[in-house]
Design an enzyme around this catalytic site. Structure first.
Site, short mmCIF file in Angstrom:
data_model
loop_
_atom_site.label_atom_id
_atom_site.label_comp_id
_atom_site.label_asym_id
_atom_site.label_seq_id
_atom_site.Cartn_x
_atom_site.Cartn_y
_atom_site.Cartn_z
N LYS A 49 40.40 37.05 15.65
CA LYS A 49 41.43 35.88 16.37
C LYS A 49 40.96 35.76 17.56
CE LYS A 49 44.67 39.69 17.67
NZ LYS A 49 45.73 40.60 17.57
N TYR A 268 36.83 33.01 51.58
CA TYR A 268 38.42 32.56 51.75
C TYR A 268 39.32 33.63 52.24
CZ TYR A 268 37.46 28.30 49.06
OH TYR A 268 36.83 27.00 48.78
#
Ligand SMILES: *Cc1c(COP(=O)(O)O)cnc(C)c1O
Length: 376
Positions: A49, A268
């Site tokens: 899956k 950042y």
């Protein structure tokens, strides 16, 4: 005016990608064979899956089919339809999420085996079998304590109306909630519940365990095992050494190198400040690629040319890039275009997961779409 450039699928990433994701299909086969040795005469299916946990359902399933795996599990009907396009009808494809309303014809057309999760689904499949006078293959799931999918204890009385002659289930299954914690009392409780509900459907193959359940021992094995994450190198026995082979190596390309003085900050938010003159390498992998921002200042990478020297991640992971400290490597040893491994043998998925309080499954299934996936 005619468009001079042919259309290119913007989701396609090739040799120009910012990072390469190597997927070792031979290691997946080794893992499959190893799990098979753990369960004796029972059979291991493969859970593929979510695009085989991000590694590519089609190449993974084809490889495992060639290695002798006969049964596959997906979550969604669409995943099953896609998988059927590469596996012929000799291979069983189970669809865990059951039988959506009005989907019966698709299950028959693509020869898919639904896992029936409630009485309504069971009734609709039985009706289908009655209408066609044929027992189409389907599994039945019972909830043995997880309170998730499957027929619950409160519905067991409704099962008295079924005589299992028109529709004969091909699998009775349930799922363990705590198999990765061997000493958890739920494992024994769910086992006992499963043994009880299994008797409601006589002479039917049974399946209880996924990757971690395989390591709980023989009582949890029954006829069919449903490993997923262990095939892909995840540790099915947390707190013990990983018995599985590592499968992936994620290598980002250096897009810029920097020499910075003591006191300069990085990235950042200026969350890292250089404590001395340092050399940096910026790599073309970021949180948009599923490399979590939560890894900022936490994990380390490795240069394949200098495997003995861990390179710390510095500052925040940005959307498309991250920074590693290459100060400890020889001057000018790494250049733009060289590769840095951020997931692999030196830093496996389970170690990364631990750093940010998640599980290897989430690291795998988050692996981004901008990588050039290379199978070997
Ligand atoms: C996802 C899933 C599996 C596979 O689990 P792993 O822990 O990855 O081995 C097995 N059975 C069910 C019902 C699942 O949802």
């Amino acid at each position: 005016m005619s468009q001079p450039y042919p259309f290119v699928d913007p989701t396609l990433f090739t040799q120009n990608a910012g990072a390469e994701l190597y997927i070792d299909l031979a290691a997946i086969v080794q893992n499959y064979r190893y799990l098979q040795t753990k369960v004796g005469s029972a059979h291991c299916a493969a859970v593929v899956k979510a695009n085989a946990y991000g590694l590519g359902m089609i190449p993974v399933a084809k490889t495992l089919a060639k290695a002798g795996c006969k049964e596959f599990f997906v979550a969604h009907l669409d995943e099953g339809i896609a998988l059927r396009s590469v596996l012929d009808k000799d291979y069983t494809i189970y669809v865990l999420h059951g039988l959506p309303i009005n989907s019966e014809a698709l299950f028959l057309k693509y020869h898919l085996t639904p896992i029936l999760n409630d009485i309504d689904q069971l009734c609709r499949w039985t009706q289908l079998c009655t209408d066609h006078n044929h027992s189409y293959s389907a599994g039945v799931q019972f909830d043995t304590g997880m309170s998730r999918f499957g027929i619950g204890q409160d519905s067991l009385n409704d099962l008295q109306q079924f005589n299992w002659t028109i529709f004969k289930p091909s699998l009775v299954m349930s799922h363990l909630a705590c198999a990765d914690v061997p000493e958890h009392p739920a494992n024994q409780q769910q086992l006992e519940q499963f043994q009880a509900v299994k008797r409601l459907i006589p002479n039917c193959r049974a399946s209880l365990s996924a990757s971690s359940g395989i390591f709980l021992g023989k009582p949890w094995h029954f006829d069919l095992l449903r490993p997923g994450v262990a095939l892909y190198g995840g540790n099915p026995t947390p707190n013990q050494p990983n018995p599985m082979h590592n499968v992936i190596s994620l290598q980002g390309t250096i897009i810029q190198t920097r020499h910075i003085p003591h006191g300069a900050f990085v990235g950042y938010g200026a969350t890292f400040t250089a404590t001395k003159a340092m050399n940096l390498a910026w790599i073309s992998i970021g949180y948009a690629d599923g490399f979590f921002r939560a890894f900022s200042n936490k994990t380390s990478a490795i240069s394949p040319q200098f495997p003995g020297t861990p390179l710390a991640l510095l500052g925040r992971v940005a959307m498309d890039s991250l920074c590693v400290d290459i100060t400890d490597l020889p001057q000018s040893a790494l250049q733009v275009g060289d590769k840095i491994e951020v997931i692999g043998n030196h830093y496996p998925i389970d170690h990364l997961a631990q750093q940010v309080d998640t599980i290897g499954y989430e690291i795998l299934t988050a692996l981004g779409k901008r990588y050039h996936r290379i199978y070997r």
